[in-house]
Write a protein that holds these residues in place. Structure first.
Motif, PDB file in Angstrom:
ATOM      1  N   ASN A  47      60.538  52.063  50.251  1.00  0.00           N
ATOM      2  CA  ASN A  47      61.628  52.976  49.897  1.00  0.00           C
ATOM      3  C   ASN A  47      61.165  54.267  49.243  1.00  0.00           C
ATOM      4  N   SER A  48      59.867  54.428  48.983  1.00  0.00           N
ATOM      5  CA  SER A  48      59.419  55.670  48.349  1.00  0.00           C
ATOM      6  C   SER A  48      57.909  55.790  48.454  1.00  0.00           C
ATOM      7  N   ASP A  49      57.450  57.024  48.347  1.00  0.00           N
ATOM      8  CA  ASP A  49      56.015  57.283  48.241  1.00  0.00           C
ATOM      9  C   ASP A  49      55.611  57.209  46.774  1.00  0.00           C
ATOM     10  N   VAL A  50      54.363  56.846  46.529  1.00  0.00           N
ATOM     11  CA  VAL A  50      53.858  56.729  45.161  1.00  0.00           C
ATOM     12  C   VAL A  50      52.532  57.474  45.081  1.00  0.00           C
ATOM     13  N   LEU A  51      52.393  58.322  44.066  1.00  0.00           N
ATOM     14  CA  LEU A  51      51.148  59.051  43.863  1.00  0.00           C
ATOM     15  C   LEU A  51      50.657  58.785  42.444  1.00  0.00           C
ATOM     16  N   VAL A  52      49.453  58.230  42.323  1.00  0.00           N
ATOM     17  CA  VAL A  52      48.874  57.897  41.023  1.00  0.00           C
ATOM     18  C   VAL A  52      47.497  58.537  40.928  1.00  0.00           C
ATOM     19  N   SER A  53      47.253  59.177  39.806  1.00  0.00           N
ATOM     20  CA  SER A  53      45.945  59.786  39.564  1.00  0.00           C
ATOM     21  C   SER A  53      45.482  59.385  38.170  1.00  0.00           C
ATOM     22  N   PHE A  54      44.242  58.908  38.067  1.00  0.00           N
ATOM     23  CA  PHE A  54      43.704  58.537  36.767  1.00  0.00           C
ATOM     24  C   PHE A  54      42.257  59.019  36.655  1.00  0.00           C
ATOM     25  N   LYS A  55      41.776  59.071  35.423  1.00  0.00           N
ATOM     26  CA  LYS A  55      40.427  59.555  35.170  1.00  0.00           C
ATOM     27  C   LYS A  55      39.562  58.419  34.640  1.00  0.00           C
ATOM     28  N   VAL A  56      38.300  58.451  35.014  1.00  0.00           N
ATOM     29  CA  VAL A  56      37.327  57.489  34.518  1.00  0.00           C
ATOM     30  C   VAL A  56      36.502  58.163  33.431  1.00  0.00           C
ATOM     31  N   GLY A  57      36.353  57.476  32.305  1.00  0.00           N
ATOM     32  CA  GLY A  57      35.552  58.017  31.211  1.00  0.00           C
ATOM     33  C   GLY A  57      34.070  57.755  31.438  1.00  0.00           C
ATOM     34  N   PRO A  58      33.278  57.766  30.385  1.00  0.00           N
ATOM     35  CA  PRO A  58      31.848  57.448  30.514  1.00  0.00           C
ATOM     36  C   PRO A  58      31.661  56.014  31.000  1.00  0.00           C
ATOM     37  N   GLN A  59      30.517  55.733  31.585  1.00  0.00           N
ATOM     38  CA  GLN A  59      30.190  54.357  31.952  1.00  0.00           C
ATOM     39  C   GLN A  59      29.756  53.622  30.688  1.00  0.00           C
ATOM     40  N   ARG A  60      30.597  52.694  30.254  1.00  0.00           N
ATOM     41  CA  ARG A  60      30.300  51.934  29.041  1.00  0.00           C
ATOM     42  C   ARG A  60      30.139  50.463  29.409  1.00  0.00           C
ATOM     43  N   LEU A  61      28.997  49.894  29.047  1.00  0.00           N
ATOM     44  CA  LEU A  61      28.662  48.515  29.402  1.00  0.00           C
ATOM     45  C   LEU A  61      28.099  47.793  28.186  1.00  0.00           C
ATOM     46  N   ALA A  62      28.699  46.636  27.877  1.00  0.00           N
ATOM     47  CA  ALA A  62      28.192  45.774  26.799  1.00  0.00           C
ATOM     48  C   ALA A  62      27.561  44.541  27.434  1.00  0.00           C
ATOM     49  N   VAL A  63      26.283  44.312  27.168  1.00  0.00           N
ATOM     50  CA  VAL A  63      25.561  43.167  27.729  1.00  0.00           C
ATOM     51  C   VAL A  63      25.364  42.128  26.622  1.00  0.00           C
ATOM     52  N   VAL A  64      25.941  40.950  26.821  1.00  0.00           N
ATOM     53  CA  VAL A  64      25.862  39.861  25.847  1.00  0.00           C
ATOM     54  C   VAL A  64      24.929  38.788  26.397  1.00  0.00           C
ATOM     55  N   ASP A  65      23.920  38.411  25.610  1.00  0.00           N
ATOM     56  CA  ASP A  65      22.926  37.439  26.062  1.00  0.00           C
ATOM     57  C   ASP A  65      22.951  36.232  25.138  1.00  0.00           C
ATOM     58  N   ASP A  66      23.236  35.054  25.713  1.00  0.00           N
ATOM     59  CA  ASP A  66      23.302  33.844  24.901  1.00  0.00           C
ATOM     60  C   ASP A  66      21.925  33.407  24.413  1.00  0.00           C
ATOM     61  N   VAL A  67      20.883  33.826  25.090  1.00  0.00           N
ATOM     62  CA  VAL A  67      19.538  33.456  24.655  1.00  0.00           C
ATOM     63  C   VAL A  67      19.188  34.150  23.346  1.00  0.00           C
ATOM     64  N   THR A  68      19.468  35.431  23.266  1.00  0.00           N
ATOM     65  CA  THR A  68      19.130  36.206  22.067  1.00  0.00           C
ATOM     66  C   THR A  68      20.272  36.289  21.077  1.00  0.00           C
ATOM     67  N   LYS A  69      21.461  35.831  21.475  1.00  0.00           N
ATOM     68  CA  LYS A  69      22.667  35.913  20.643  1.00  0.00           C
ATOM     69  C   LYS A  69      22.934  37.356  20.191  1.00  0.00           C
ATOM     70  N   THR A  70      22.766  38.280  21.132  1.00  0.00           N
ATOM     71  CA  THR A  70      22.988  39.691  20.822  1.00  0.00           C
ATOM     72  C   THR A  70      23.887  40.341  21.866  1.00  0.00           C
ATOM     73  N   MET A  71      24.485  41.438  21.449  1.00  0.00           N
ATOM     74  CA  MET A  71      25.203  42.333  22.352  1.00  0.00           C
ATOM     75  C   MET A  71      24.531  43.695  22.291  1.00  0.00           C
ATOM     76  N   LYS A  72      24.187  44.222  23.468  1.00  0.00           N
ATOM     77  CA  LYS A  72      23.631  45.577  23.558  1.00  0.00           C
ATOM     78  C   LYS A  72      24.640  46.437  24.311  1.00  0.00           C
ATOM     79  N   VAL A  73      25.034  47.558  23.723  1.00  0.00           N
ATOM     80  CA  VAL A  73      26.051  48.429  24.305  1.00  0.00           C
ATOM     81  C   VAL A  73      25.385  49.706  24.822  1.00  0.00           C
ATOM     82  N   TYR A  74      25.696  50.032  26.097  1.00  0.00           N
ATOM     83  CA  TYR A  74      25.110  51.205  26.757  1.00  0.00           C
ATOM     84  C   TYR A  74      26.216  52.177  27.142  1.00  0.00           C
ATOM     85  N   PHE A  75      26.009  53.441  26.812  1.00  0.00           N
ATOM     86  CA  PHE A  75      26.899  54.504  27.282  1.00  0.00           C
ATOM     87  C   PHE A  75      26.119  55.346  28.280  1.00  0.00           C
ATOM     88  N   ASP A  76      26.635  55.400  29.532  1.00  0.00           N
ATOM     89  CA  ASP A  76      25.959  56.145  30.600  1.00  0.00           C
ATOM     90  C   ASP A  76      24.473  55.808  30.657  1.00  0.00           C
TER      91      ASP A  76
END
Length: 422
Positions: free
Chosen positions: A256-285
């Motif tokens: 019943n209608s057209d839909v137009l959606v536009s969104f922006k992606v920020g920096p690539q942010r990734l948190a790596v959690v390792d059960d062996v070391t019990k740590t979280m390392k967070v990377y930005f780009d």
């Protein structure tokens, strides 16, 4: 014997009478053929081609000759047809005349309202509507057809468009105008089952300023996810253009209608959690910006591995053991409580959040949670304030299977070569 005046020949009088009678019979036969609707010229004798008084003043005549209908009948084509029901509102109404002209076309709702605008072709033979129709509306046509002799015929017709009960639409996530993390897949949820998925994919265009190609994965007839091979490039603008108006979903359901959606992606942010070391390392780009100790799920509640995407964030969130199937007296049951800095990873209740005070001593040393990633207060506050919906958390070495796609946004745990699916 009788001598004729014109030639001097002697001919029997009875013979001349017979010949005159023959002419009368031939002419009568031709006239009878014309009267019956035939042309008759192909069988007429040579003298029948002699000039005759013109009948061009008659609506049926425009050349001298035998009396015959020489104006071609008008062939009329009207879309939609008279009396049609359930007409797709995206259909383009038109009136076309072959061997004639169209004029004075009026197309309007039968219950009143503005006319549907339209244009007439340069040769005057075709009228075409310019605007789409409304749903659940009865329309009436009126128009005049003019044949090649200038005769006018007025006609009227009506039809009805698709009822409201047969309308279909769609909702898109992320929402228009938002900024999300690089791991956020596009999700489209249709109000009605889509039976022709290939046609639907052609009706939807996804454009990324990064130039990344995307693949579609249908999880049901109503739910589809779309993502690129790797996480969205930082600062990408993504546009989802759904040309759904008039699209046939199947089962007589119409977009019943057209839909137009536009969104922006920020920096690539990734948190790596390792059960062996019990740590979280967070990377930005790709750059390491923070390292923090964690506690994960214990042996009874292993934290899922693989990629998960932050679904939502709550500064304070109410936790209830009943939401994961526990009741008083069960092992692992806990009374309702409120946790700080909650970042949801799955719909079943896996979060990154501030560990309960009773678990602070275990952070970085052992696993005591029900599958969540627990952080100390300062790290939990930093994570909450610097990460956002759509950012990615990757968990390693817990021994548990990856997050299921529909448990959140576990789409990234499906290999690219297997992702596209209808």
């Amino acid at each position: 014997m009788v001598r004729t005046e014109d030639s001097g020949d002697l001919r029997p009088e009875s013979g001349r009478r017979k010949r005159s009678t023959g002419k009368i019979l031939v002419v009568a036969a031709i006239c009878a053929a014309v009267g019956a609707g035939g042309i008759g010229v192909a069988t007429a004798p040579q003298w029948a081609h002699a000039g005759m008084p013109s009948e061009s003043s008659s609506p049926l005549r425009n050349v001298p000759g035998l009396a015959a209908p020489v104006v071609k009948p008008v062939e009329l084509g009207v879309t939609p047809t008279d009396g049609a029901k359930g007409v797709n509102p995206a259909a383009t109404p038109s009136v076309k005349a072959v061997n004639g002209l169209v004029k004075d076309v009026v197309l309007e709702p039968a219950s009143g309202g503005g006319r549907v605008p339209g244009t007439t072709s340069p040769d005057g033979s075709t009228w075409t509507a310019e605007d789409p129709l409304e749903f659940d509306t009865r329309y009436q046509y009126s128009f005049t057809i003019v044949d090649e002799a200038g005769r006018e015929t007025k006609k009227s017709q009506s039809f009805s468009t698709v009822a409201k009960a047969n309308e279909a639409d769609a909702a898109v996530n992320p929402l228009n105008g938002t900024t999300v993390g690089a791991g956020q897949p596009i999700e489209i949820v249709f109000s009605e089952p889509v039976l022709n998925k290939e046609a639907m994919e052609k009706a939807v265009t996804v454009t990324a300023s990064s130039g990344q190609a995307v693949a579609w994965r249908w999880y049901s007839d109503r739910r589809v996810r779309i993502r690129p091979e790797a996480f969205w490039a930082a600062n990408t603008q993504v546009t989802v253009d759904l040309k759904l108006f008039g699209v046939d979903f199947g089962n007589k359901m119409i977009g019943n209608s057209d839909v137009l959606v536009s969104f922006k992606v920020g920096p690539q942010r990734l948190a790596v959690v390792d059960d062996v070391t019990k740590t979280m390392k967070v990377y930005f780009d790709g750059q390491l910006v923070r390292t923090a100790p964690v506690t994960l799920g214990d042996a009874d509640w292993l934290s899922p591995t693989g990629y998960a995407v932050i679904m939502e964030q709550e500064r304070r969130s109410k936790f209830n053991a009943g939401s994961i199937g526990l009741k008083p007296g069960d092992k692992g049951y806990y009374p309702p409580l409120t946790v700080e800095y909650a970042n949801r990873l799955t719909s079943s209740g896996v979060y990154v959040h501030q560990a309960l005070e009773s678990a602070w001593r275990a952070v970085g040393r052992s696993n005591v949670s029900h599958g969540c990633v627990g952080l100390l207060p300062a790290d939990a506050a930093w994570f909450f304030n610097n990460m956002t919906s759509g950012d990615v958390v990757q968990t390693l070495n817990t021994g548990a299977p990856p997050v299921e796609p529909l448990e959140g946004f576990g789409d990234w745990n499906i290999p690219w070569a297997q992702y596209a699916k209808r």
